[in-house]
Design an enzyme around this catalytic site. Sequence first.
Site, PDB file in Angstrom:
ATOM      1  N   ARG A  99       9.435  -2.574 -13.273  1.00  0.00           N
ATOM      2  CA  ARG A  99      10.474  -2.642 -14.308  1.00  0.00           C
ATOM      3  C   ARG A  99      11.275  -1.351 -14.409  1.00  0.00           C
ATOM      4  NH1 ARG A  99       8.800  -3.941 -20.192  1.00  0.00           N
ATOM      5  NH2 ARG A  99       6.708  -3.097 -19.791  1.00  0.00           N
ATOM      6  N   ARG A 130       8.785  -7.932 -18.200  1.00  0.00           N
ATOM      7  CA  ARG A 130       8.078  -8.229 -16.949  1.00  0.00           C
ATOM      8  C   ARG A 130       8.611  -9.517 -16.330  1.00  0.00           C
ATOM      9  NH1 ARG A 130       4.497  -6.046 -20.467  1.00  0.00           N
ATOM     10  NH2 ARG A 130       3.157  -4.313 -19.795  1.00  0.00           N
ATOM     11  N   ALA A 169       0.804  -1.240   0.000  1.00  0.00           N
ATOM     12  CA  ALA A 169       0.000   0.000   0.000  1.00  0.00           C
ATOM     13  C   ALA A 169       0.827   1.276   0.000  1.00  0.00           C
ATOM     14  CB  ALA A 169      -0.923  -0.005   1.226  1.00  0.00           C
ATOM     15  N   SER A 170       2.122   1.180   0.304  1.00  0.00           N
ATOM     16  CA  SER A 170       2.940   2.402   0.362  1.00  0.00           C
ATOM     17  C   SER A 170       3.612   2.715  -0.962  1.00  0.00           C
ATOM     18  CB  SER A 170       4.036   2.255   1.437  1.00  0.00           C
ATOM     19  OG  SER A 170       3.461   1.893   2.665  1.00  0.00           O
ATOM     20  N   ASP A 196      -4.897  -2.731 -19.461  1.00  0.00           N
ATOM     21  CA  ASP A 196      -4.870  -2.934 -20.916  1.00  0.00           C
ATOM     22  C   ASP A 196      -6.179  -2.448 -21.556  1.00  0.00           C
ATOM     23  OD1 ASP A 196      -2.308  -4.184 -20.761  1.00  0.00           O
ATOM     24  OD2 ASP A 196      -3.301  -5.973 -19.997  1.00  0.00           O
ATOM     25  N   ARG A 237      -6.227   1.436 -21.412  1.00  0.00           N
ATOM     26  CA  ARG A 237      -5.376   1.994 -22.476  1.00  0.00           C
ATOM     27  C   ARG A 237      -6.042   1.859 -23.841  1.00  0.00           C
ATOM     28  NH1 ARG A 237      -0.131  -0.893 -19.822  1.00  0.00           N
ATOM     29  NH2 ARG A 237       0.761   0.969 -18.834  1.00  0.00           N
ATOM     30  N   ASN A 296       9.698 -10.980  -7.477  1.00  0.00           N
ATOM     31  CA  ASN A 296       8.274 -10.852  -7.157  1.00  0.00           C
ATOM     32  C   ASN A 296       7.560 -12.176  -6.898  1.00  0.00           C
ATOM     33  OD1 ASN A 296       8.593  -8.129  -7.355  1.00  0.00           O
ATOM     34  ND2 ASN A 296       7.555  -7.886  -9.324  1.00  0.00           N
ATOM     35  N   ASP A 346       2.165  -3.003   4.216  1.00  0.00           N
ATOM     36  CA  ASP A 346       3.413  -2.902   3.450  1.00  0.00           C
ATOM     37  C   ASP A 346       4.544  -3.241   4.401  1.00  0.00           C
ATOM     38  OD1 ASP A 346       5.689  -1.809   1.770  1.00  0.00           O
ATOM     39  OD2 ASP A 346       4.047  -1.002   0.560  1.00  0.00           O
ATOM     40  N   HIS A 366      -0.851 -10.641 -19.681  1.00  0.00           N
ATOM     41  CA  HIS A 366      -0.426  -9.253 -19.467  1.00  0.00           C
ATOM     42  C   HIS A 366       1.076  -9.106 -19.684  1.00  0.00           C
ATOM     43  CE1 HIS A 366      -0.415  -5.168 -18.079  1.00  0.00           C
ATOM     44  NE2 HIS A 366       0.499  -5.464 -17.173  1.00  0.00           N
ATOM     45  N   ILE A 368      -1.869  -7.757  -8.893  1.00  0.00           N
ATOM     46  CA  ILE A 368      -1.369  -6.726  -9.805  1.00  0.00           C
ATOM     47  C   ILE A 368       0.116  -6.947 -10.085  1.00  0.00           C
ATOM     48  CG2 ILE A 368      -0.974  -4.211  -9.994  1.00  0.00           C
ATOM     49  CD1 ILE A 368      -3.461  -3.909  -8.078  1.00  0.00           C
TER      50      ILE A 368
HETATM   51  P1  NAD Z   1       6.739   0.315  -6.034  1.00  0.00           P
HETATM   52  O1  NAD Z   1       8.143  -0.134  -5.860  1.00  0.00           O
HETATM   53  O2  NAD Z   1       6.473   1.768  -6.154  1.00  0.00           O
HETATM   54  O3  NAD Z   1       5.851  -0.219  -4.821  1.00  0.00           O
HETATM   55  C1  NAD Z   1       5.887  -1.547  -4.414  1.00  0.00           C
HETATM   56  C2  NAD Z   1       5.562  -1.597  -2.952  1.00  0.00           C
HETATM   57  O4  NAD Z   1       5.594  -2.966  -2.579  1.00  0.00           O
HETATM   58  C3  NAD Z   1       6.564  -0.850  -2.053  1.00  0.00           C
HETATM   59  O5  NAD Z   1       5.892   0.023  -1.191  1.00  0.00           O
HETATM   60  C4  NAD Z   1       7.253  -1.961  -1.282  1.00  0.00           C
HETATM   61  O6  NAD Z   1       7.627  -1.587   0.018  1.00  0.00           O
HETATM   62  C5  NAD Z   1       6.159  -3.010  -1.272  1.00  0.00           C
HETATM   63  N1  NAD Z   1       6.646  -4.340  -0.979  1.00  0.00           N
HETATM   64  C6  NAD Z   1       7.777  -4.946  -1.389  1.00  0.00           C
HETATM   65  N2  NAD Z   1       7.871  -6.176  -0.850  1.00  0.00           N
HETATM   66  C7  NAD Z   1       6.749  -6.338  -0.090  1.00  0.00           C
HETATM   67  C8  NAD Z   1       6.272  -7.390   0.713  1.00  0.00           C
HETATM   68  N3  NAD Z   1       6.935  -8.539   0.855  1.00  0.00           N
HETATM   69  N4  NAD Z   1       5.096  -7.203   1.323  1.00  0.00           N
HETATM   70  C9  NAD Z   1       4.398  -6.070   1.187  1.00  0.00           C
HETATM   71  N5  NAD Z   1       4.814  -5.033   0.446  1.00  0.00           N
HETATM   72  C10 NAD Z   1       5.968  -5.181  -0.188  1.00  0.00           C
HETATM   73  O7  NAD Z   1       6.151  -0.464  -7.300  1.00  0.00           O
HETATM   74  P2  NAD Z   1       4.789  -0.144  -8.115  1.00  0.00           P
HETATM   75  O8  NAD Z   1       5.088   0.816  -9.195  1.00  0.00           O
HETATM   76  O9  NAD Z   1       3.709   0.139  -7.149  1.00  0.00           O
HETATM   77  O10 NAD Z   1       4.536  -1.570  -8.833  1.00  0.00           O
HETATM   78  C11 NAD Z   1       4.228  -2.696  -8.071  1.00  0.00           C
HETATM   79  C12 NAD Z   1       4.044  -3.918  -8.976  1.00  0.00           C
HETATM   80  O11 NAD Z   1       2.915  -3.731  -9.831  1.00  0.00           O
HETATM   81  C13 NAD Z   1       5.224  -4.204  -9.901  1.00  0.00           C
HETATM   82  O12 NAD Z   1       5.483  -5.582  -9.907  1.00  0.00           O
HETATM   83  C14 NAD Z   1       4.734  -3.754 -11.249  1.00  0.00           C
HETATM   84  O13 NAD Z   1       5.378  -4.413 -12.317  1.00  0.00           O
HETATM   85  C15 NAD Z   1       3.280  -4.125 -11.152  1.00  0.00           C
HETATM   86  N6  NAD Z   1       2.384  -3.471 -12.117  1.00  0.00           N
HETATM   87  C16 NAD Z   1       1.389  -4.220 -12.646  1.00  0.00           C
HETATM   88  C17 NAD Z   1       0.494  -3.660 -13.543  1.00  0.00           C
HETATM   89  C18 NAD Z   1      -0.619  -4.484 -14.114  1.00  0.00           C
HETATM   90  O14 NAD Z   1      -1.244  -4.051 -15.092  1.00  0.00           O
HETATM   91  N7  NAD Z   1      -0.976  -5.611 -13.542  1.00  0.00           N
HETATM   92  C19 NAD Z   1       0.616  -2.313 -13.892  1.00  0.00           C
HETATM   93  C20 NAD Z   1       1.639  -1.577 -13.321  1.00  0.00           C
HETATM   94  C21 NAD Z   1       2.531  -2.177 -12.433  1.00  0.00           C
HETATM   95  C1  LMR Z   2       2.066  -1.990 -17.310  1.00  0.00           C
HETATM   96  O1  LMR Z   2       1.465  -2.582 -18.206  1.00  0.00           O
HETATM   97  O2  LMR Z   2       2.191  -0.754 -17.285  1.00  0.00           O
HETATM   98  C2  LMR Z   2       2.634  -2.792 -16.176  1.00  0.00           C
HETATM   99  O3  LMR Z   2       2.570  -4.151 -16.444  1.00  0.00           O
HETATM  100  C3  LMR Z   2       4.002  -2.351 -15.749  1.00  0.00           C
HETATM  101  C4  LMR Z   2       5.066  -2.659 -16.746  1.00  0.00           C
HETATM  102  O4  LMR Z   2       6.113  -3.174 -16.326  1.00  0.00           O
HETATM  103  O5  LMR Z   2       4.903  -2.363 -17.925  1.00  0.00           O
END
Ligand code: NAD
Ligand code: LMR
Length: 340
Positions: free
Chosen positions: A106, A112, A34-35, A177, A180, A119, A59, A204, A142
């Site tokens: 990333r 990914r 959440a952070s 997706d 977008r 992850n 978090d 994805h 996510i």
């Molecule tokens: P970020 O680094 O800004 O935030 C991730 C958070 O996860 C941080 O606050 C970190 O402290 C926390 N974290 C790490 N390990 C943890 C644990 N064991 N338990 C709880 N919290 C933990 O990253 P972000 O930009 O928020 O992206 C997070 C993920 O979402 C990435 O894997 C990214 O690729 C993915 N993502 C997915 C999609 C999608 O369409 N599904 C889109 C965008 C990003």
């Molecule tokens: C996205 O589609 O934006 C996410 O899956 C993050 C990424 O790594 O592209």
Amino acid sequence: MFSRIARPSLAVCSSARNFSSSSQSNAKVAVLGASGGIGQPLSLLLKNSHRVTHLSLYDVMHTPGVAADLSHISTKAKVTGHLGSDQLADAVRGADLVLIPAGVPRKPGMTRDDLFNTNAGIVRDLCEVCAEVCPDAIMGIITNPVNSTVPIAEEVYKRKNAFNENKINIFGVTSLDIVRANTFVSELKGLDVDKINVPVIGGHSGVTIIPLLSQATPAVSFPQEERKKLTERIQNAGTEVVEAKAGAGSATLSMAFAAARFAYKMLDALNGADNRVECAYVRSTETPAAYFATPLLLGKNGVEKNLGIPKTIEYEAQLIENAMPELQSNIKKGIEFMSK
Ligand code: NAD
Ligand code: LMR
């Protein structure tokens, strides 16, 4: 080829009209991670929704501050902050919906799948506690690589005897997706984005993201070259953001919007709404891949009905074929990770 006859009765991956539904609910929603870049704006959108009565933030860092900040917002959701693994069980106990954006994003040049090593273990550990403490909660994963982290989550549930083969409550959130695709089509065609709906199926990542532009509503037509260009832009849109952020992460704000879209529809469905449809990545028998995103009718147990692959044109049927090797390999990697 996996083409199907269209099922026109329900709005496929239906549009933002549902996003602002006024139905009330009494839901506990937990955000794990959440952070982070997604976690914070997603939590804000959830705090701002009348659907949520308890917003539980977990978090490994900064949750006391994020929770204190959000708790001053004058909406009904009670906010609790939970820090570190000792507090995870409390964070998810009694949750109706758990959203997981925990994990690393990333940087330019990465796929990914390059996130897997970090992850996969994060998702496994979080899901182990969820399987024990809130096995019936709806899970929205996510964390990337979604194509692999969703199979990992289900394998965890199997190991913990929390898996019900007649029920699908673990979702890979692929709504970004759709968001977008809707945005890009509206820009190209000068249409009201709130009225556009493009189903996006598959997985994805790259070629596994399959926008069905032929099934957009309202109907839009493209010369083949333009259709190909737009399809590839949707498939590469995540990379577009990663490159623009130049090392500072991947999509966060648009992802928070997309995850909130998924969450609102899911909460409405849990609350009895009978027409909430969204494409998401789930266990599936629609193709040879064991997981595949298709339009889903959401219900009290998660997937009420898989609406299957909509009708496709030849080009899109070929995209589905092209996606299979990568998708199946991503799924296998997730399952094998859990068999070690
Ligand atoms: P970020 O680094 O800004 O935030 C991730 C958070 O996860 C941080 O606050 C970190 O402290 C926390 N974290 C790490 N390990 C943890 C644990 N064991 N338990 C709880 N919290 C933990 O990253 P972000 O930009 O928020 O992206 C997070 C993920 O979402 C990435 O894997 C990214 O690729 C993915 N993502 C997915 C999609 C999608 O369409 N599904 C889109 C965008 C990003
Ligand atoms: C996205 O589609 O934006 C996410 O899956 C993050 C990424 O790594 O592209």
